[in-house]
Scaffold this active site. Sequence first.
Site, PDB file in Angstrom:
ATOM      1  N   CYS A  84       0.838  -1.215   0.000  1.00 45.17           N
ATOM      2  CA  CYS A  84       0.000   0.000   0.000  1.00 45.17           C
ATOM      3  C   CYS A  84       0.868   1.259   0.000  1.00 45.17           C
ATOM      4  CB  CYS A  84      -0.917  -0.015   1.227  1.00 45.17           C
ATOM      5  SG  CYS A  84      -2.017   1.397   1.277  1.00 45.17           S
ATOM      6  N   CYS A  88       0.669   4.723   6.896  1.00 43.30           N
ATOM      7  CA  CYS A  88       0.071   4.550   8.223  1.00 43.30           C
ATOM      8  C   CYS A  88       1.063   3.815   9.137  1.00 43.30           C
ATOM      9  CB  CYS A  88      -1.231   3.765   8.117  1.00 43.30           C
ATOM     10  SG  CYS A  88      -2.320   4.408   6.835  1.00 43.30           S
ATOM     11  N   CYS A  91       0.648   0.025  10.243  1.00 39.44           N
ATOM     12  CA  CYS A  91       0.144  -0.992   9.323  1.00 39.44           C
ATOM     13  C   CYS A  91       1.233  -1.843   8.675  1.00 39.44           C
ATOM     14  CB  CYS A  91      -0.707  -0.330   8.242  1.00 39.44           C
ATOM     15  SG  CYS A  91      -1.549  -1.552   7.213  1.00 39.44           S
ATOM     16  N   CYS A 128     -16.461  -8.882   6.025  1.00 40.57           N
ATOM     17  CA  CYS A 128     -15.788  -7.604   5.775  1.00 40.57           C
ATOM     18  C   CYS A 128     -14.567  -7.831   4.886  1.00 40.57           C
ATOM     19  CB  CYS A 128     -15.314  -6.991   7.083  1.00 40.57           C
ATOM     20  SG  CYS A 128     -16.593  -6.861   8.323  1.00 40.57           S
ATOM     21  N   CYS A 159     -19.467  -5.762   4.108  1.00 44.35           N
ATOM     22  CA  CYS A 159     -18.705  -4.570   4.492  1.00 44.35           C
ATOM     23  C   CYS A 159     -17.441  -4.558   3.652  1.00 44.35           C
ATOM     24  CB  CYS A 159     -18.364  -4.627   5.975  1.00 44.35           C
ATOM     25  SG  CYS A 159     -17.411  -3.195   6.533  1.00 44.35           S
ATOM     26  N   CYS A 219     -19.036   2.534   8.923  1.00 42.53           N
ATOM     27  CA  CYS A 219     -18.276   1.855   9.975  1.00 42.53           C
ATOM     28  C   CYS A 219     -17.017   2.678  10.164  1.00 42.53           C
ATOM     29  CB  CYS A 219     -17.946   0.426   9.535  1.00 42.53           C
ATOM     30  SG  CYS A 219     -16.839  -0.438  10.665  1.00 42.53           S
ATOM     31  N   ARG A 297     -17.535  -2.252  18.071  1.00 43.82           N
ATOM     32  CA  ARG A 297     -16.830  -3.514  17.790  1.00 43.82           C
ATOM     33  C   ARG A 297     -15.484  -3.583  18.496  1.00 43.82           C
ATOM     34  NH1 ARG A 297     -16.592  -3.779  12.383  1.00 43.82           N
ATOM     35  NH2 ARG A 297     -18.724  -4.494  12.471  1.00 43.82           N
TER      36      ARG A 297
HETATM   37  N1  SAM Z   1      -6.640   0.551   3.260  1.00 44.67           N
HETATM   38  C1  SAM Z   1      -7.869   0.742   3.882  1.00 44.67           C
HETATM   39  C2  SAM Z   1      -7.892   1.901   4.822  1.00 44.67           C
HETATM   40  O1  SAM Z   1      -6.897   2.134   5.499  1.00 44.67           O
HETATM   41  O2  SAM Z   1      -8.920   2.578   4.916  1.00 44.67           O
HETATM   42  C3  SAM Z   1      -8.419  -0.468   4.579  1.00 44.67           C
HETATM   43  C4  SAM Z   1      -7.618  -1.416   5.387  1.00 44.67           C
HETATM   44  S1  SAM Z   1      -6.976  -0.877   6.952  1.00 44.67           S
HETATM   45  C5  SAM Z   1      -5.978  -2.239   7.344  1.00 44.67           C
HETATM   46  C6  SAM Z   1      -8.328  -0.862   8.091  1.00 44.67           C
HETATM   47  C7  SAM Z   1      -8.039  -0.404   9.511  1.00 44.67           C
HETATM   48  O3  SAM Z   1      -7.398  -1.421  10.237  1.00 44.67           O
HETATM   49  C8  SAM Z   1      -7.152   0.794   9.701  1.00 44.67           C
HETATM   50  O4  SAM Z   1      -7.836   1.995   9.500  1.00 44.67           O
HETATM   51  C9  SAM Z   1      -6.740   0.651  11.161  1.00 44.67           C
HETATM   52  O5  SAM Z   1      -7.631   1.336  12.006  1.00 44.67           O
HETATM   53  C10 SAM Z   1      -6.823  -0.855  11.399  1.00 44.67           C
HETATM   54  N2  SAM Z   1      -5.486  -1.432  11.602  1.00 44.67           N
HETATM   55  C11 SAM Z   1      -4.553  -1.628  10.652  1.00 44.67           C
HETATM   56  N3  SAM Z   1      -3.428  -2.155  11.197  1.00 44.67           N
HETATM   57  C12 SAM Z   1      -3.645  -2.268  12.524  1.00 44.67           C
HETATM   58  C13 SAM Z   1      -2.855  -2.712  13.624  1.00 44.67           C
HETATM   59  N4  SAM Z   1      -1.597  -3.125  13.473  1.00 44.67           N
HETATM   60  N5  SAM Z   1      -3.411  -2.717  14.858  1.00 44.67           N
HETATM   61  C14 SAM Z   1      -4.682  -2.286  15.023  1.00 44.67           C
HETATM   62  N6  SAM Z   1      -5.464  -1.838  14.017  1.00 44.67           N
HETATM   63  C15 SAM Z   1      -4.970  -1.825  12.782  1.00 44.67           C
HETATM   64 FE1  SF4 Z   2      -2.777   1.164   3.424  1.00 52.93          FE
HETATM   65 FE2  SF4 Z   2      -2.627  -0.058   5.781  1.00 52.93          FE
HETATM   66 FE3  SF4 Z   2      -2.975   2.568   5.680  1.00 52.93          FE
HETATM   67 FE4  SF4 Z   2      -4.993   0.940   4.906  1.00 52.93          FE
HETATM   68  S1  SF4 Z   2      -4.133   1.134   6.956  1.00 52.93           S
HETATM   69  S2  SF4 Z   2      -4.259   2.791   3.859  1.00 52.93           S
HETATM   70  S3  SF4 Z   2      -3.794  -0.749   4.036  1.00 52.93           S
HETATM   71  S4  SF4 Z   2      -1.160   1.452   4.951  1.00 52.93           S
END
Ligand code: SAM
Ligand code: SF4
Length: 361
Positions: A84, A88, A91, A128, A159, A219, A297
């Site tokens: 990606c 973030c 992530c 989801c 979802c 959500c 949730r």
């Molecule tokens: N890329 C999309 C986005 O960011 O909107 C969808 C996937 S993203 C993995 C969905 C959510 O998962 C993120 O917004 C974050 O809140 C949560 N998330 C991701 N990695 C995480 C982690 N290591 N621990 C807890 N929550 C996590």
């Molecule tokens: Fe990409 Fe992970 Fe951020 Fe979602 S949370 S936008 S998958 S880097």
Amino acid sequence: MSDTTLRSPAPSGSAVQLLEDRPHPSIPSPEGEGRTDWTRGEIAALFDLPFLDLVLRAQQTHRAHHAPNQVQLCTLLSIKTGGCPEDCGYCSQSAFADSGLKAEKLMDVDAVLASAAEAKAAGSQRFCMGAAWREPKDRDMDAVAAMVAGVKAMGLETCMTLGMLEPHQATRLAEAGLDYYNHNIDTSPEKYGDIITTRTFQDRLDTLEHVRQAGINVCCGGIVGMGEDREDRVGFVHALATLPAHPESVPINALVPVKGTVLGDMLADTPLAKIDDIEFVRTVAVARITMPLSMVRLSAGRESMIESTQALCFLAGANSIFTGDKLLTAGNAGSDADAALFEKLGVTAMTAPEPARVAAE
Ligand code: SAM
Ligand code: SF4
Ligand code: DTB
């Protein structure tokens, strides 16, 4: 999964009718139907309540609107993993992370539907689908729309979380039958820039608005335990509870610290490596009180949460979990552990209609 998780609520008229598993509108909800004019001061005051008072108030609000002993089961599937372009800090799927995750292409529709069928057989109510995208490309929309339509035809709630959406993409997903779109604000507006720099808090709000305008349920939640302070958690819940309408689902994730991510590495071996359990439960309780009709949730992080903390989260108003042994890429508690916990607690898989559905009918 043990069939005790699917046990029916007590029949009405039975000796245990007082504990019957349905919302009790006769119990006055201290918060009414849900205000969107909460002040930060009010939310900070909730966080500051003695813990037992806070949990009692959350449970009173919960019982007025939700079946008190039912928890919704949702299953996650990563339909497009890794690579990606967003940064973030939490992530594993960010191209900026050194998590060892292999980037994959978008899954075939048939493979997604096979996975959804398994989730349904395991008792899941909502499926989801998540993609590691900044935003979907228009050329991907046919495939994701087919996934939505196929999963919905199985009788599952759908979802998706695909990153930022343009209005026409949200409309396309709505037409395919998408029930919910997940798009998290993640943290307070002030903390946001420390966690993500490749898009802004306002970008997130814009997508949420496009989703709403398309008539899809929202959500939206975030992550606790990213090294933020209490004031950030106040700002996070405040931002959610003062959206033009409350999100129908509010995922509260506890950070899963993944090696190779900015946050996983930064917090490792520090006192901030894991959010304090009581502070996590407080966050759940304040979300429940301020957004009385929303499904709250208990999301990522359950794998490392002891049973009694999860039970406290349910008492504080959490009524939805992800089942199975995998989230998107990280581990999850697993169906056996969940079935054992549900049996101990006398909690069953949700059969009661969600407030969002009741409102729509
Ligand atoms: N890329 C999309 C986005 O960011 O909107 C969808 C996937 S993203 C993995 C969905 C959510 O998962 C993120 O917004 C974050 O809140 C949560 N998330 C991701 N990695 C995480 C982690 N290591 N621990 C807890 N929550 C996590
Ligand atoms: Fe990409 Fe992970 Fe951020 Fe979602 S949370 S936008 S998958 S880097
Ligand atoms: C949400 O708030 N939590 C889920 C769902 N929305 C998509 C995702 C949790 C991801 C946890 C880390 C992982 O599995 O990579």
